[in-house]
Design an enzyme around this catalytic site. Sequence first.
Site, mmCIF file in Angstrom:
data_model
loop_
_atom_site.group_PDB
_atom_site.id
_atom_site.type_symbol
_atom_site.label_atom_id
_atom_site.label_comp_id
_atom_site.label_asym_id
_atom_site.label_seq_id
_atom_site.Cartn_x
_atom_site.Cartn_y
_atom_site.Cartn_z
ATOM 1 N N GLY A 176 39.971 2.810 55.501
ATOM 2 C CA GLY A 176 40.643 2.196 54.493
ATOM 3 C C GLY A 176 42.042 1.749 55.052
ATOM 4 O O GLY A 176 42.689 2.358 55.876
ATOM 5 N N CYS A 216 38.192 8.074 59.891
ATOM 6 C CA CYS A 216 39.454 7.512 59.679
ATOM 7 C C CYS A 216 40.193 7.862 58.417
ATOM 8 O O CYS A 216 40.480 8.959 57.773
ATOM 9 C CB CYS A 216 39.364 5.985 60.126
ATOM 10 N N TYR A 217 40.504 6.900 57.536
ATOM 11 C CA TYR A 217 41.029 7.100 56.222
ATOM 12 C C TYR A 217 40.274 8.533 55.322
ATOM 13 O O TYR A 217 40.866 9.308 55.038
ATOM 14 C CB TYR A 217 40.940 6.062 55.271
ATOM 15 N N HIS A 263 36.304 5.293 65.036
ATOM 16 C CA HIS A 263 35.239 4.862 64.380
ATOM 17 C C HIS A 263 33.977 4.535 65.069
ATOM 18 O O HIS A 263 33.785 3.678 66.068
ATOM 19 C CB HIS A 263 35.716 3.316 63.940
ATOM 20 N N GLU A 310 31.167 3.760 64.064
ATOM 21 C CA GLU A 310 30.573 2.522 63.594
ATOM 22 C C GLU A 310 30.402 1.210 64.606
ATOM 23 O O GLU A 310 29.622 0.510 64.446
ATOM 24 C CB GLU A 310 30.679 2.414 62.097
ATOM 25 N N ASP A 312 14.588 -15.514 54.414
ATOM 26 C CA ASP A 312 14.704 -14.643 53.372
ATOM 27 C C ASP A 312 13.693 -14.923 52.163
ATOM 28 O O ASP A 312 13.100 -14.021 51.719
ATOM 29 C CB ASP A 312 16.150 -14.595 52.660
ATOM 30 N N LYS A 327 20.215 -8.420 56.323
ATOM 31 C CA LYS A 327 19.709 -9.681 57.259
ATOM 32 C C LYS A 327 18.548 -9.166 58.442
ATOM 33 O O LYS A 327 17.306 -9.416 58.370
ATOM 34 C CB LYS A 327 20.560 -10.641 57.765
#
Length: 527
Positions: free
Chosen positions: A68, A95-96, A182, A184, A240, A383
Site C-alpha cells: 500500500g 511490503c506494507y 514484491h 508478485e 468473453d 481474462k
Amino acid sequence: MTEPAVLSLPEPAPEERPVLVVDFGGQYSQLIARRVREARVYSELVPHTISADAVRARRPLALVLSGGPASVYADGAPRMDPALYELGIPMLGICYGMQLMALDRGGRVERTDTAEFGRADLRAERESDLFTGLPDEQVGWMSHRDSVTAPPEGARVVASSGAAPISAFEDPAARLYGVQFHPEVVHTEYGQDVLKNFLYRVAEAPPAWTAAAVIEEETARIRAQVGSERVLCALSGGVDSAVAALLAYKAIGDQLTCVFVDHGFMRKDEAEQVVETFGGHFHVPLVHVDARERFLARLAGVSDPEEKRRRIGEEFIRVFEEEAGKLGAVRYLVQGTLYSDVIESGGGSGEGVAATIKSHHNVGGLPEEMDLELVEPLRMLFKDEVRRVGEELGMPEKMVWRQPFPGPGLAIRIIGEVTEERLAILREADAVVQDEIRRAGLYRELWQSFAVLPAIRSVGVQGDERTYAYPIVIRAVTSDDAMTADWARLPYDVLETISGRIINEIPGVNRVALDISSKPPATIEWE
Ligand code: XMP
C-alpha cells in the site's frame, strides 16, 4: 467376492476455501490475486476494512496482506481488524502488509535513510519455509521507504538485502510470514516460488483451481440460479461472451438461446465463424440476425465518432429487443462480465477496492428496461482464466486468443462516413494485416493489430496510370491493459509484405503508412 466400493468424501470446491488478499490500496493487489490463482489456488480481493467475523465465514486457507502507498505511521493509514490475528489462519504480509504485521505484533518499523526502489540483491535462508528449495542469492524487487527494524515477537529473519536487513521474517508457530519485496512482480526472480512455498507448504492449499474445476462449479451455479427458466445471451464474437455462452449451454442446454446481431462491422469471416462455431459445431440454439443493411443505413452521412458509437449502440438494443420479443418469456440474460470489471466498478482504489463491488453492466449496453436478471459466470475470473476455460470447453484457438476488438468494430476505424465501399476496402486491408501478423507468429504478442482507413486520398502511379486513392494505416500496439500502449516495432519484412499485399490486392488503395504513436498522447483506436 467383490471388493466393497470405496467411497470418498467430495473435495470442497476451490472457491469454498479461498486465499483472501487483503487490499491496502497497493498497485499490485489485483496482481497478487492473479499470481495466487496461477499457482492454481482460488483467490479473491477483500477490503482491509473486512471484519474478522466476515473473514472467518469465508473459511480462507490463507490471508495475504497487500502492499500500500501509506506509511504505517501516517494519519489514517489503513489498518485491519486485530482479531484477524487470533483466527490462526496463515498470513503472508507483503511490503506494507509486512510492516503492519510487524507493528501489530510487537516488532518495529522505522523510516531509515535508505529507501529502496527497484532491484535488490537478497540473501535468503534456505532453511526456511518461504525459501525452501530456492537459491540463497536472488533478486527481489522492492519499493519502500519505511523498513522493518525488528520482526514480530517470536519471528526470525529469513532474508536480508543491503538496505533492508529484515527483508523477510517468519514465525511458523504463529503462522505469520512477511516479505519486504514484491513476490508478485516478474522482476522478483523467485517470487512465484516464494508464493508457492507459502501456499503449498505453509497453508497446505491444494492446487485445485483448474479450468475443469471452474467449469464444473460455474455450470452447477448456473443451473441452481436459473432452474428451468429460459435464458438469453448476446454473442458479440469476443472471447468473453463466447465463453459465458458456452458455459451456460453446458449447464442448461436448450434452455439457452444465443442472439448474434451481425452489424456488419466485424472483421472478415468473423461473423461466419461465430455462426459456424456456435450453431454448427456446438449446436447452441442460435438466432443469427443479419442486420448489416440496417446499421449501414443508420450511419449514412454520420462522421462524428461519438455519434457513430451512439447510433450503433442504440440500433443494437433495438435489434436485440426485437429478437428477444419473438422468443416469448425469458427471465435471464447471460453476460461476460469479468472479475477486473467487477473490481473496477467498485472504484476508490485507496479504499480497498472490493468494498463497493457491484454488478457491472458492460455488454453492448443492453437495455435495463428489459428487466432481465443477470447470469455472470465469469465474474470471478481474470481474462487469462477465461481463455483457459474457453480452451477447456473446446473453443477454436482463433476465438480463444482473439485480440480485443471494439464493439462498434470497423465503423470506428473508418474515419468519416462509413459506406459499403469503404467498409469493403478496410475489411480486406485488415484481413491482410491479420493474416501476415499471424503468419509472422506475432498475433498473441501484440495487444492489438489492425488497419485504419483515413478520410483522405493521395496521388500514386500504378502501371502507366496516375491514381488518386486511399491510404491504409497500420496500427499495432503492445499493452497490458489498454490504459497505456506502445507502438509495436514490427519487423521490416513483415511491414513490407503487408504493404505490398494491400496495395496490390485491394483496388482503391495506393499507399500504406505506419502509425508510430504511443498512448498517451494518442489512443489505440483512431476514433
Ligand atoms: P483507445 O482507443 O481509447 O482504446 O486507446 C482502448 C481500448 O478500448 C477499445 N475501444 C472500445 N471498445 N467499444 C468497445 O467495446 C468502443 O467504443 C471502444 N473504443 C475503444 C480499443 O479497441 C482498445 O482496446
